[in-house]
Design an enzyme around this catalytic site. Structure first.
Site, mmCIF file in Angstrom:
data_model
loop_
_atom_site.group_PDB
_atom_site.id
_atom_site.type_symbol
_atom_site.label_atom_id
_atom_site.label_comp_id
_atom_site.label_asym_id
_atom_site.label_seq_id
_atom_site.Cartn_x
_atom_site.Cartn_y
_atom_site.Cartn_z
ATOM 1 C CG ASP A 168 -2.037 -1.047 1.079
ATOM 2 O OD1 ASP A 168 -2.161 -1.665 0.001
ATOM 3 O OD2 ASP A 168 -2.781 -1.242 2.051
ATOM 4 C CD GLU B 247 -3.756 9.547 6.411
ATOM 5 O OE1 GLU B 247 -2.583 9.657 5.967
ATOM 6 O OE2 GLU B 247 -4.318 8.456 6.582
ATOM 7 C CB VAL C 24 -8.729 5.228 -0.504
ATOM 8 C CG1 VAL C 24 -7.344 4.595 -0.409
ATOM 9 C CG2 VAL C 24 -9.435 4.772 -1.777
ATOM 10 C CB THR D 280 -8.975 0.854 6.117
ATOM 11 O OG1 THR D 280 -8.460 1.166 4.821
ATOM 12 C CG2 THR D 280 -10.404 0.366 5.973
ATOM 13 C CG LEU E 61 -10.062 1.315 11.401
ATOM 14 C CD1 LEU E 61 -11.548 1.623 11.325
ATOM 15 C CD2 LEU E 61 -9.751 0.110 10.514
#
Lengths: 268, 268, 268, 268
Positions: free
Chosen positions: D37, D120, D157, D160, D164
């Site tokens: 990721d 973010e 997106v 998480t 989170l």
């Protein structure tokens, strides 16, 4: 007296003190709901498919929905009647029990009549309080299996109600979304999920007990047995609310939740 | 076959497959509980005031209490019988319903027989699912009024059960404490509170409904009406568990909760 | 003027407006701390091993520690001086940095001087804000590895401070315990843990960056590099606070956190 | 070797092992990102306004974004090249620092160059770790004042990721929304808020310190002083991701978060 205020600028079709007015048969342009958020929920439910615009007046404490005081109503009432204020449309949920959803086809599947919810649809347990297992299907695909005390699907309007208590987030009201929040989830990674409102959500009882129930806006729609499904979709109508000035959503949050920046916890 | 393993180093007083053994009347030095955490809870409850040391063997998945596999039991059984391992004492709760606690003295107050809980005592609601209001008194002083779906008072052993699902913290087992955790608290500042275990906790129904119940270790003790009190104190006996090596509490948390440091969320 | 009130029933040893009083050298029977919880934290820290009883007077808003108003002080001051009120002892934490804890022995291990904390000891990160990995050892046993933005070990007194913001529970002040709460834990099963206060807690940086720091009561003790350890034990002294009537702990929670039962969320 | 697989059905424009490829100047139809990721976040950032479709291959553990194994890539690569799979568009955030936003007009206001974020944008603090006060404006209206350790505005997106960990909800990826989550909020009623993605979010430092920084996807955009504003809007471009079969979002949640219904907590 509110009746006098209203009569100045509008014809009063009915004064519905005992919840006997039939919104399906009689016509009105606007409903003034007195009393609090509970009264507004009740009005929204009773209008069902015949939603007319609502303005909420709180007689006691400030509500999330009934945000207007009596004096404020008096001040803006003539302008309300002239249609000066826009109408906010809030998504409602159509709630249906599908019995025998998970059973083999022979036993038959039957649907209950539906109800509309403005706040939330939920599955709740009761005695003997053993844990529920609920499969959530979204658009016919298994999304997750919840082991929990209950499961809530909430609208943006309802996000500050039961959902917030259960640990869910606040959804801005103009968002086309719902939030799915488990109550006391057994698996700690089970966190609230926000999804689009235009999908089909089906909560199927995999493991339950005798007092599991389908609930909408705090009212029982019916019991749910193993294999039964509680199907939630966006209702074909929306709840319509007069948008009055100075009552922005974030302002209401600040007022109701004490969001003004006053620290509440111990000095660091 | 576990029976054979056990018989090698010990006399088997009884094999209690149908939960008919009477711990109050017959004597044994040790109980080997097969099956999982639920079986251990059941054994603890049935022993009531006659607690004898327990060793838990999980037949399926690893439990928080039944932490030993069959092969592990075989390996250490002779040493267990020789008393090589210390016994951990875990606080239990004495749970009593006091009817009419909040009423005027004339109507009379009556106490139910008590039960012992190893995990937790809780007040739970059911249909029609309206919110409960519960006054909590600690040593006769009003501590708080909870608006919630339920309220849990948990032991350290029970802190990883219902309490954890409801958002409560994990208590180390050797702590002389209980944790009070509301389920879906209406007031967002209502957070779990850890207090000493040697105090008297009284949960009084200020506002309830027909299916509110007093629950202990997942079993219903009885219904609770408005004004009824559910009184929780430390039980005069403790649950006794053989402490086997390599099963430390933090290790169990790592194994059961996946605490090994493997990230679960998205890359940052 | 508070000085006059105090002088009526006691000899004033010093008025310490600029934090220059040396508690290690001069003697006093009682310290009256004006100003708020921050002032009390500061006094507790400066007294270090020479703790004397404290009474806190809030000049502004009600504090968790400075719970007494000026007028209330005046009313009870003579009785305070006569020793009418008991002294509550609150556990403090001894905080030490052990550099090179995790390194091979050759490189050497060195300990910083310690500081005492009344609220909490924590590891906090800063730029470049990458995630920390912290191994927690309890009494020399690896308890858990936290992937997080920070890690807090809090006393009961501090449990309503940073710990509460980070999602930790409230600990009753007379509990001999600490609570370990991660800030933004990457692994969702990482929940606050309450353990006994008489154990040795060592937080070791497994993976950090240049601005990771050891913090006590909101002050920086020093930077922490990979392999460094932040060791927390119960301090040999306790913070001593005059226990005044009508300021019970649950009452303070009700007052400060709005625990009076006023619902804050939307109507259900 | 992945290169060989890819070359069978496509022309390889460049192999960018050292992050030197200039997406602004050179053209390609598709980017295959290997690694996880983090690598995808990096690619998304570097493409900036020239986003081309991406397919992510995880070389190690399954990612939320890099959901395809090497063998799976081989199996579907020819079809990918034929354009058999649809492209999902994911909202990105445009992140700009506006210095002196809150200052009187004389001192002047200046904007930094912007960056795009896929996960973010956040404000984070560091030494000396005092609490931040951040005013959030939404479409020029003050929404709330946060007292906290940090504040995160996350895309679906990114929901998480850091969000989170900080207690925010999961947003379904096709939702046109962002979630605003405070880190360790001082005021307990400060809960995550989900709002529409097409609004302007401005986080203004009311009270900060020397190491407060504006962060995007885990990278520092620049320091923030009191009165500075971190402005977040929806980027004019979207991140484009090849949608491969059998990798539905709920399935990824089940796989990554262990949502399969395996209970993690103690038996009730």
């Amino acid at each position: 007296r509110i009746e006098r205020i209203l009569a100045k600028s509008a014809d009063i079709v009915a004064i519905d003190e005992d919840e006997s007015f039939d919104f399906q048969k009689e016509k009105a342009d606007l409903a003034v709901v007195l009393g609090g958020d509970g009264s507004i929920l009740s009005a929204a439910r009773r209008m069902c498919l015949q939603q007319i615009p609502v303005i909420g007046v709180n007689l006691g404490r400030l509500g999330f929905l009934a945000a207007l005081g009596e004096n404020e109503l008096e001040a803006i009432w003539p302008e309300v009647c002239m249609g000066c204020y826009p109408i906010d449309e809030h998504a409602m949920l159509q709630c249906t029990i599908v019995r025998g959803w998970g059973a083999s086809s022979e036993s038959g599947v039957s649907e209950s009549g539906y109800q509309l919810a403005l706040n939330e649809a939920s599955i709740m347990g009761g005695p003997p309080f053993s844990m529920l297992q609920i499969d959530l299907y979204v658009d016919d695909e298994l999304a997750s299996t919840y082991s929990c005390d209950g499961l809530i699907i909430s609208t943006p309007v309802g996000s500050t109600a039961h959902n917030l208590s259960a640990g869910g987030p606040i959804l801005h009201r103009r968002l086309e979304a719902v939030v799915i929040s488990p109550i006391s989830p057994h698996t700690l990674t089970m966190r609230p999920v926000v999804d689009r409102a235009d999908r089909k959500f089906e909560m199927v009882i995999r493991q339950g007990h005798e007092s599991v129930a389908a609930v909408f806006d705090g009212r029982v729609l019916g019991p749910l047995r193993e294999g039964d499904c509680y199907r939630i979709t966006r209702a074909p109508v929306s709840f319509q609310m007069i948008s009055v000035p100075g009552k922005g959503e974030y302002k209401t949050l600040r007022d109701k939740l004490g969001w003004g920046g006053n620290p509440r916890v111990n000095k660091r």
